[in-house]
Design an enzyme around this catalytic site. Structure first.
Site, PDB file in Angstrom:
ATOM      1  N   ARG A  53       0.833  -1.208   0.000  1.00  0.00           N
ATOM      2  CA  ARG A  53       0.000   0.000   0.000  1.00  0.00           C
ATOM      3  C   ARG A  53       0.869   1.260   0.000  1.00  0.00           C
ATOM      4  NH1 ARG A  53      -5.195  -0.326   3.777  1.00  0.00           N
ATOM      5  NH2 ARG A  53      -5.549   1.609   2.659  1.00  0.00           N
ATOM      6  N   ASP A  88      -3.904   7.509   3.055  1.00  0.00           N
ATOM      7  CA  ASP A  88      -2.886   8.140   2.210  1.00  0.00           C
ATOM      8  C   ASP A  88      -2.704   9.592   2.656  1.00  0.00           C
ATOM      9  OD1 ASP A  88      -4.695   9.987   0.760  1.00  0.00           O
ATOM     10  OD2 ASP A  88      -5.506   8.183  -0.185  1.00  0.00           O
ATOM     11  N   HIS A 103      -8.598   6.859  10.639  1.00  0.00           N
ATOM     12  CA  HIS A 103      -8.135   5.479  10.473  1.00  0.00           C
ATOM     13  C   HIS A 103      -6.610   5.369  10.401  1.00  0.00           C
ATOM     14  CE1 HIS A 103     -12.313   4.107   8.778  1.00  0.00           C
ATOM     15  NE2 HIS A 103     -12.302   4.264  10.086  1.00  0.00           N
ATOM     16  N   GLY A 182     -17.334  10.219  -1.498  1.00  0.00           N
ATOM     17  CA  GLY A 182     -16.638   8.994  -1.901  1.00  0.00           C
ATOM     18  C   GLY A 182     -16.479   7.963  -0.805  1.00  0.00           C
TER      19      GLY A 182
HETATM   20  P1  NAD Z   1     -15.223   2.011   0.056  1.00  0.00           P
HETATM   21  O1  NAD Z   1     -14.198   1.361  -0.826  1.00  0.00           O
HETATM   22  O2  NAD Z   1     -16.082   1.164   0.900  1.00  0.00           O
HETATM   23  O3  NAD Z   1     -16.167   2.882  -0.879  1.00  0.00           O
HETATM   24  C1  NAD Z   1     -15.624   3.748  -1.860  1.00  0.00           C
HETATM   25  C2  NAD Z   1     -16.700   4.679  -2.326  1.00  0.00           C
HETATM   26  O4  NAD Z   1     -16.112   5.572  -3.257  1.00  0.00           O
HETATM   27  C3  NAD Z   1     -17.860   3.969  -3.027  1.00  0.00           C
HETATM   28  O5  NAD Z   1     -19.069   4.440  -2.486  1.00  0.00           O
HETATM   29  C4  NAD Z   1     -17.718   4.434  -4.479  1.00  0.00           C
HETATM   30  O6  NAD Z   1     -18.973   4.647  -5.100  1.00  0.00           O
HETATM   31  C5  NAD Z   1     -17.010   5.747  -4.313  1.00  0.00           C
HETATM   32  N1  NAD Z   1     -16.248   6.178  -5.485  1.00  0.00           N
HETATM   33  C6  NAD Z   1     -15.625   5.400  -6.408  1.00  0.00           C
HETATM   34  N2  NAD Z   1     -15.023   6.186  -7.325  1.00  0.00           N
HETATM   35  C7  NAD Z   1     -15.261   7.467  -6.952  1.00  0.00           C
HETATM   36  C8  NAD Z   1     -14.905   8.739  -7.474  1.00  0.00           C
HETATM   37  N3  NAD Z   1     -14.162   8.837  -8.583  1.00  0.00           N
HETATM   38  N4  NAD Z   1     -15.320   9.856  -6.832  1.00  0.00           N
HETATM   39  C9  NAD Z   1     -16.070   9.763  -5.702  1.00  0.00           C
HETATM   40  N5  NAD Z   1     -16.455   8.593  -5.164  1.00  0.00           N
HETATM   41  C10 NAD Z   1     -16.041   7.464  -5.774  1.00  0.00           C
HETATM   42  O7  NAD Z   1     -14.455   3.113   0.883  1.00  0.00           O
HETATM   43  P2  NAD Z   1     -14.716   3.745   2.324  1.00  0.00           P
HETATM   44  O8  NAD Z   1     -16.168   3.986   2.521  1.00  0.00           O
HETATM   45  O9  NAD Z   1     -13.754   4.889   2.419  1.00  0.00           O
HETATM   46  O10 NAD Z   1     -14.285   2.610   3.376  1.00  0.00           O
HETATM   47  C11 NAD Z   1     -13.197   1.809   3.094  1.00  0.00           C
HETATM   48  C12 NAD Z   1     -12.161   1.647   4.188  1.00  0.00           C
HETATM   49  O11 NAD Z   1     -10.947   1.276   3.531  1.00  0.00           O
HETATM   50  C13 NAD Z   1     -11.844   2.869   4.964  1.00  0.00           C
HETATM   51  O12 NAD Z   1     -11.728   2.466   6.279  1.00  0.00           O
HETATM   52  C14 NAD Z   1     -10.479   3.373   4.478  1.00  0.00           C
HETATM   53  O13 NAD Z   1      -9.640   3.649   5.577  1.00  0.00           O
HETATM   54  C15 NAD Z   1      -9.885   2.189   3.761  1.00  0.00           C
HETATM   55  N6  NAD Z   1      -9.254   2.544   2.454  1.00  0.00           N
HETATM   56  C16 NAD Z   1      -8.476   3.683   2.332  1.00  0.00           C
HETATM   57  C17 NAD Z   1      -7.909   3.999   1.105  1.00  0.00           C
HETATM   58  C18 NAD Z   1      -7.042   5.237   0.991  1.00  0.00           C
HETATM   59  O14 NAD Z   1      -6.430   5.624   1.966  1.00  0.00           O
HETATM   60  N7  NAD Z   1      -6.984   5.895  -0.190  1.00  0.00           N
HETATM   61  C19 NAD Z   1      -8.140   3.193  -0.016  1.00  0.00           C
HETATM   62  C20 NAD Z   1      -8.925   2.028   0.150  1.00  0.00           C
HETATM   63  C21 NAD Z   1      -9.477   1.727   1.398  1.00  0.00           C
END
Ligand code: NAD
Length: 247
Positions: A53, A88, A103, A182
């Site tokens: 990651r 991130d 988180h 998101g």
């Molecule tokens: P999730 O993966 O459950 O949901 C992602 C959401 O983003 C979905 O509802 C989807 O429709 C939406 N989405 C997809 N593309 C999009 C876009 N271009 N613009 C706006 N929205 C968009 O994510 P969550 O609800 O944040 O929960 C997941 C858990 O996983 C969290 O606890 C988080 O800490 C972790 N996580 C973090 C990262 C990161 O740090 N970038 C990445 C993956 C997971």
């Protein structure tokens, strides 16, 4: 304004979401890499996952959504609270200065004998979390603290209490506009924040291409991607200004 962001905000920067196709977790079972039990059982596998990651997140650049949120903070100052579930650092890279990482943070580590940031519970080691971009994979030595504890990712795992919750609840109680962006509305406690804010009279809205699981908690849904959110934020900032004029 209280803004809650989720994995969707970073999706267009190349960091896969949790549940999306090609999601980061695809090759791993969550319970084997992101829980205290996983850490106790196989810290090497856990570090392999978080090293992967770190690699993915290192290559990512903030997108127009992160930039719009940094701009919002510049305009609203401390009337804007940005709370993210993302681990991130893309909000900070875009210029946001006061991000609540409920988180945890991917580019920080801590001793597994230091205080638990969620409960505040004391343990044997006083070393605070520290910046760490290293990868511990492919047979690398696992990092060890001077106290003898193992160095772990500064991440809130499944089964642990999210960080900054006292501050988050205070801010949810006083916000007049709540915006979630998101986030699928599945992971608690973040999924309940919209309901808490709304009970206290806040207007609630969701920005994202798919309706979240907690859709009934929102007064308005903007079905757009994170990179197109600037226009929606302008609508919500206007609501704040109208609210302040009305006081
Ligand atoms: P999730 O993966 O459950 O949901 C992602 C959401 O983003 C979905 O509802 C989807 O429709 C939406 N989405 C997809 N593309 C999009 C876009 N271009 N613009 C706006 N929205 C968009 O994510 P969550 O609800 O944040 O929960 C997941 C858990 O996983 C969290 O606890 C988080 O800490 C972790 N996580 C973090 C990262 C990161 O740090 N970038 C990445 C993956 C997971």
């Amino acid at each position: 304004m209280f803004v809650l962001t989720g994995a969707g905000v970073s999706a267009e920067s190349g960091i896969p979401t949790f549940r999306g196709v090609g999601g980061l977790w695809r090759n791993y079972r969550i319970e084997e890499v992101a829980s205290p039990a996983a850490w106790a059982r196989d810290p090497r596998l856990v570090w392999e996952f978080y090293s992967m990651r770190r690699e993915v997140a290192s290559a990512a650049k903030p997108n127009a959504g992160h930039a719009a949120l940094a701009d919002l903070e510049r305009r609203l100052g401390d009337r804007c609270v940005l709370c993210t579930q993302n681990v991130d650092a893309l909000h900070e890279q875009a210029g946001s200065q006061r991000v609540l990482h409920m988180h945890g943070e991917l580019f920080k580590s801590r001793c597994d004998r230091s205080a638990d940031p969620g409960t505040g519970g004391r343990r044997g080691c006083s070393r605070p979390p520290f910046d760490d971009r290293s990868k511990y994979d492919g047979g690398a030595e696992l990092p060890v603290c001077a106290c003898g504890g193992l160095i772990r990712p500064h991440i809130c795992w499944f089964g642990e209490i999210p960080y900054e919750m006292d501050r988050i609840h205070r801010e949810l109680e006083r916000c007049t506009v709540f915006v979630a962006i998101g986030t699928s509305g599945v992971v608690h406690p973040a999924a309940s924040f919209a309901g808490l804010a709304r009970e206290r009279g806040a207007r609630t809205c969701y920005i994202g291409p798919d309706a979240p699981a907690n859709t009934p908690l929102f007064d308005q849904v903007f079905p757009v991607k994170a990179t197109e959110l600037a226009g929606c934020l302008a609508v919500e900032s206007q609501a704040i200004r109208m609210d302040e004029r009305g006081r």
